[in-house]
Write a protein that holds these residues in place. Sequence first.
Motif, PDB file in Angstrom:
ATOM      1  N   SER A  14       0.827  -1.169  -0.041  1.00  0.00           N
ATOM      2  CA  SER A  14       0.092   0.068  -0.119  1.00  0.00           C
ATOM      3  C   SER A  14       0.817   1.193  -0.144  1.00  0.00           C
ATOM      4  O   SER A  14       1.601   1.540   1.036  1.00  0.00           O
ATOM      5  CB  SER A  14      -0.669  -0.144   1.142  1.00  0.00           C
ATOM      6  OG  SER A  14      -1.598   1.107   1.364  1.00  0.00           O
ATOM      7  N   LEU A  15       0.653   2.067  -1.003  1.00  0.00           N
ATOM      8  CA  LEU A  15       1.717   3.177  -1.369  1.00  0.00           C
ATOM      9  C   LEU A  15       0.722   4.478  -0.905  1.00  0.00           C
ATOM     10  O   LEU A  15       0.005   4.671  -2.147  1.00  0.00           O
ATOM     11  CB  LEU A  15       2.440   3.181  -2.525  1.00  0.00           C
ATOM     12  CG  LEU A  15       3.198   2.050  -2.593  1.00  0.00           C
ATOM     13  CD1 LEU A  15       3.574   1.886  -4.070  1.00  0.00           C
ATOM     14  CD2 LEU A  15       4.298   2.095  -1.833  1.00  0.00           C
ATOM     15  N   PHE A  16       0.799   5.273  -0.319  1.00  0.00           N
ATOM     16  CA  PHE A  16       0.050   6.577   0.057  1.00  0.00           C
ATOM     17  C   PHE A  16       0.859   7.733  -0.240  1.00  0.00           C
ATOM     18  O   PHE A  16       2.081   7.916   0.599  1.00  0.00           O
ATOM     19  CB  PHE A  16      -0.621   6.435   1.380  1.00  0.00           C
ATOM     20  CG  PHE A  16      -1.933   5.599   1.514  1.00  0.00           C
ATOM     21  CD1 PHE A  16      -1.521   4.366   2.095  1.00  0.00           C
ATOM     22  CD2 PHE A  16      -2.981   5.928   0.870  1.00  0.00           C
ATOM     23  CE1 PHE A  16      -2.599   3.438   2.276  1.00  0.00           C
ATOM     24  CE2 PHE A  16      -4.080   4.746   0.989  1.00  0.00           C
ATOM     25  CZ  PHE A  16      -3.699   3.640   1.572  1.00  0.00           C
ATOM     26  N   ALA A  17       0.392   8.459  -0.775  1.00  0.00           N
ATOM     27  CA  ALA A  17       1.293   9.934  -0.794  1.00  0.00           C
ATOM     28  C   ALA A  17       2.672   9.760  -1.272  1.00  0.00           C
ATOM     29  O   ALA A  17       3.447   9.886  -0.566  1.00  0.00           O
ATOM     30  CB  ALA A  17       0.941  10.748   0.271  1.00  0.00           C
ATOM     31  N   GLY A 425      -2.143   3.862  -4.221  1.00  0.00           N
ATOM     32  CA  GLY A 425      -1.785   5.297  -4.183  1.00  0.00           C
ATOM     33  C   GLY A 425      -2.562   6.301  -4.250  1.00  0.00           C
ATOM     34  O   GLY A 425      -3.515   6.401  -5.155  1.00  0.00           O
ATOM     35  N   ALA A 426      -2.335   7.483  -3.363  1.00  0.00           N
ATOM     36  CA  ALA A 426      -3.169   8.731  -3.534  1.00  0.00           C
ATOM     37  C   ALA A 426      -2.331   9.274  -5.046  1.00  0.00           C
ATOM     38  O   ALA A 426      -1.235   9.177  -4.914  1.00  0.00           O
ATOM     39  CB  ALA A 426      -2.850   9.630  -2.460  1.00  0.00           C
ATOM     40  N   HIS A 427      -3.065   9.984  -5.646  1.00  0.00           N
ATOM     41  CA  HIS A 427      -2.586  10.743  -6.883  1.00  0.00           C
ATOM     42  C   HIS A 427      -1.342  11.448  -6.669  1.00  0.00           C
ATOM     43  O   HIS A 427      -1.506  12.355  -5.618  1.00  0.00           O
ATOM     44  CB  HIS A 427      -3.685  11.709  -7.493  1.00  0.00           C
ATOM     45  CG  HIS A 427      -2.932  12.195  -8.727  1.00  0.00           C
ATOM     46  ND1 HIS A 427      -3.156  11.611  -9.984  1.00  0.00           N
ATOM     47  CD2 HIS A 427      -2.326  13.539  -9.205  1.00  0.00           C
ATOM     48  CE1 HIS A 427      -2.417  12.576 -10.845  1.00  0.00           C
ATOM     49  NE2 HIS A 427      -2.099  13.484 -10.464  1.00  0.00           N
ATOM     50  N   GLY A 428      -0.085  11.547  -7.194  1.00  0.00           N
ATOM     51  CA  GLY A 428       1.035  12.014  -6.775  1.00  0.00           C
ATOM     52  C   GLY A 428       2.148  11.558  -7.645  1.00  0.00           C
ATOM     53  O   GLY A 428       2.101  10.523  -8.227  1.00  0.00           O
ATOM     54  N   VAL A 443      -2.942  -1.713 -10.130  1.00  0.00           N
ATOM     55  CA  VAL A 443      -2.929  -0.216  -9.617  1.00  0.00           C
ATOM     56  C   VAL A 443      -4.357   0.133  -9.243  1.00  0.00           C
ATOM     57  O   VAL A 443      -5.176   0.211  -9.520  1.00  0.00           O
ATOM     58  CB  VAL A 443      -2.390   0.533 -10.565  1.00  0.00           C
ATOM     59  CG1 VAL A 443      -2.315   1.987 -10.005  1.00  0.00           C
ATOM     60  CG2 VAL A 443      -1.100   0.039 -11.157  1.00  0.00           C
ATOM     61  N   LEU A 444      -4.494   0.627  -8.000  1.00  0.00           N
ATOM     62  CA  LEU A 444      -5.642   1.288  -7.347  1.00  0.00           C
ATOM     63  C   LEU A 444      -5.126   2.828  -6.909  1.00  0.00           C
ATOM     64  O   LEU A 444      -4.485   3.139  -6.066  1.00  0.00           O
ATOM     65  CB  LEU A 444      -6.165   0.423  -6.292  1.00  0.00           C
ATOM     66  CG  LEU A 444      -7.377   1.155  -5.638  1.00  0.00           C
ATOM     67  CD1 LEU A 444      -8.561   1.612  -6.410  1.00  0.00           C
ATOM     68  CD2 LEU A 444      -7.623   0.495  -4.184  1.00  0.00           C
ATOM     69  N   GLU A 445      -5.684   3.496  -7.867  1.00  0.00           N
ATOM     70  CA  GLU A 445      -5.285   5.258  -7.517  1.00  0.00           C
ATOM     71  C   GLU A 445      -6.595   5.772  -6.788  1.00  0.00           C
ATOM     72  O   GLU A 445      -7.795   5.792  -7.198  1.00  0.00           O
ATOM     73  CB  GLU A 445      -5.115   5.809  -8.760  1.00  0.00           C
ATOM     74  CG  GLU A 445      -4.528   7.484  -8.445  1.00  0.00           C
ATOM     75  CD  GLU A 445      -4.290   7.948  -9.870  1.00  0.00           C
ATOM     76  OE1 GLU A 445      -3.899   8.933  -9.819  1.00  0.00           O
ATOM     77  OE2 GLU A 445      -4.619   7.362 -10.708  1.00  0.00           O
ATOM     78  N   ALA A 469      -9.358   3.090 -10.240  1.00  0.00           N
ATOM     79  CA  ALA A 469      -9.531   4.423  -9.538  1.00  0.00           C
ATOM     80  C   ALA A 469     -10.810   4.798  -8.792  1.00  0.00           C
ATOM     81  O   ALA A 469     -12.023   4.213  -8.891  1.00  0.00           O
ATOM     82  CB  ALA A 469      -9.392   5.613 -10.816  1.00  0.00           C
ATOM     83  N   ILE A 470     -10.682   5.184  -7.611  1.00  0.00           N
ATOM     84  CA  ILE A 470     -11.509   5.810  -6.628  1.00  0.00           C
ATOM     85  C   ILE A 470     -11.530   7.290  -6.688  1.00  0.00           C
ATOM     86  O   ILE A 470     -10.471   8.079  -6.230  1.00  0.00           O
ATOM     87  CB  ILE A 470     -11.424   5.340  -5.271  1.00  0.00           C
ATOM     88  CG1 ILE A 470     -11.298   3.665  -5.219  1.00  0.00           C
ATOM     89  CG2 ILE A 470     -12.491   6.055  -4.297  1.00  0.00           C
ATOM     90  CD1 ILE A 470     -11.000   3.341  -3.669  1.00  0.00           C
ATOM     91  N   ASN A 471     -12.547   8.020  -7.345  1.00  0.00           N
ATOM     92  CA  ASN A 471     -12.537   9.433  -7.602  1.00  0.00           C
ATOM     93  C   ASN A 471     -13.367  10.162  -6.291  1.00  0.00           C
ATOM     94  O   ASN A 471     -14.511   9.728  -5.982  1.00  0.00           O
ATOM     95  CB  ASN A 471     -13.264   9.861  -8.938  1.00  0.00           C
ATOM     96  CG  ASN A 471     -12.373   9.696 -10.038  1.00  0.00           C
ATOM     97  OD1 ASN A 471     -11.197  10.110 -10.140  1.00  0.00           O
ATOM     98  ND2 ASN A 471     -12.877   8.555 -10.804  1.00  0.00           N
ATOM     99  N   LEU A 472     -12.659  10.974  -5.529  1.00  0.00           N
ATOM    100  CA  LEU A 472     -13.276  11.302  -4.142  1.00  0.00           C
ATOM    101  C   LEU A 472     -13.939  12.594  -4.458  1.00  0.00           C
ATOM    102  O   LEU A 472     -13.494  13.632  -5.518  1.00  0.00           O
ATOM    103  CB  LEU A 472     -12.146  11.660  -3.325  1.00  0.00           C
ATOM    104  CG  LEU A 472     -11.342  10.347  -2.920  1.00  0.00           C
ATOM    105  CD1 LEU A 472     -10.214  10.752  -1.771  1.00  0.00           C
ATOM    106  CD2 LEU A 472     -12.175   9.194  -2.353  1.00  0.00           C
ATOM    107  N   PRO A 473     -15.066  13.236  -3.794  1.00  0.00           N
ATOM    108  CA  PRO A 473     -15.511  14.298  -3.937  1.00  0.00           C
ATOM    109  C   PRO A 473     -14.666  15.602  -3.180  1.00  0.00           C
ATOM    110  O   PRO A 473     -15.055  16.583  -3.649  1.00  0.00           O
ATOM    111  CB  PRO A 473     -17.004  14.297  -3.218  1.00  0.00           C
ATOM    112  CG  PRO A 473     -16.585  13.063  -2.296  1.00  0.00           C
ATOM    113  CD  PRO A 473     -15.905  12.340  -2.993  1.00  0.00           C
TER     114      PRO A 473
END
Length: 495
Positions: A14-17, A425-428, A443-445, A469-473
């Motif tokens: 799991s890779l965040f930021a 990963g969060a987009h970065g 890949v899950l962004e 992808a999970i697009n957040l509001p």
Amino acid sequence: MSMRKSSLLKILLSLFALNSVSLYLYFSSHPDHNFLHKPQSENRKTLPENHQISQFSVPTSHPKPWPILPSYLPWDQNRNVPFRSCEAYFGNGFNRRFDLLGSAAAFGGSRAASGGWFRCFYSETLRSSICEGGRVRMSPEKIRMSKGGESLDEVIGRGEDEELPAFEAGAFDIDGGGGKEVGKKLVSGESLDEFVPQGAVARHTMRSLIDSMRVVGEKDFECEQWVEEPTLLVTRFEYANLFHTVTDWYSAYVASRVTGLPNRPQLVFVDGHCKAPLEETWKALFSSLRYAKNFSGPVCFRHAVLSPLGYETALFKGLTEDINCHGASAHDLWQNPDDKKTARLSEFGEMIRAAFGFPVDYLAHPRHRGKVESRLSNEQEVFDSLKSWAANHLECKVNLVNGLFAHMPMKEQVRSIQDASVIIGAHGAGLTHIVSATSKTVVLEIISSEYRRPHFALISQWKGLEYHAINLPGSYADPAVVIDRLGRIMRSLGC
């Protein structure tokens, strides 16, 4: 055998930021994209005796050989590469040749004994060129820019303009022997438009470099140093941003392959940027690294190659152009060529892994730690929830690792990516590392509303990786939503 029954289950990473450098800040500060931004032969001419005393060769490290890459396909000078095909975008679509000086030199013709040579290969698809020349002289004192290579604390507050090169006439010269071109510019600005167009790049350093070149006579072609090995000349812009640095790495790799270099070239940065952690990969990929202004006087290159700007690669152009390409294996493409498929990004990712000494089929259990600026407002909450889920996921053993790249050496970053079966990963910018992921990686962004850009969906498509992808509001990620999506991915893997 399914993952439920297998005792050797894949790793979940799991890779965040992944990188603290914000692509959003970059693009918001450049809203209009108006940036500052072959057979080969070396002329082994013997120097006149009166030059032998004052000129010497620069000691260089032993050139690194090219590694064996499973996804490698030949980089032939094929003039039949279709316009805007996947090979034209990602491989060798540089098939329009311009001989600017000494056209016979590259093939052992009559000019080979009386001067240098220079030529460019232009890509209609990318609208850029890869250029190379023999007996090219660089005069660092005629390049206006900072020295480069300093530590960050030495240059705090230094402006970007000071770090980008401005070339005076004669910053680069080429040995014209006794030819009629002596005393002239190598090429006029009007002719440059044919193979190094200005395009959308407001400060096109490769174009300016070629524009500074003068053809000098043999008697005036004096050098304090000679670099005998093929040398790649590179100007970087976004040198501390991973996404943009990957575009530079890719451009340099393509330039080396298109010009048919037998080994990995030496590297000279024609810019004045300070040292940055990403230099670790530059040094791993190529045989040696120096900064142009670190040379003490005029230096001559037996064979120089000019790398196109990273802005001119498909990786960057894909953000504004529709590049309809999909990843495929090199074996399949060798058997059944397809203009809509490519293995070039897989080849490049293997090159990065091999440069650090990792076998391309290497699998291990990474461990790392650190802290990094988050793109999500609740990153720790999401990770803690995933950690709890993994501990209670009894169907199979899951190894969950929080990938915090900002405090990891580049080699460990690449190792973590190649070890992953699933990357969250969060987009970065750090997600650009997926170019080094193996072909089965998923890949899950997680994309907040502020960072809706197609970078990593495109790279996944071009590599043939499964992408979600999970697009957040906003910037809050509901842990239950992330776990649900991850659970579905794991079930698809048989776990």
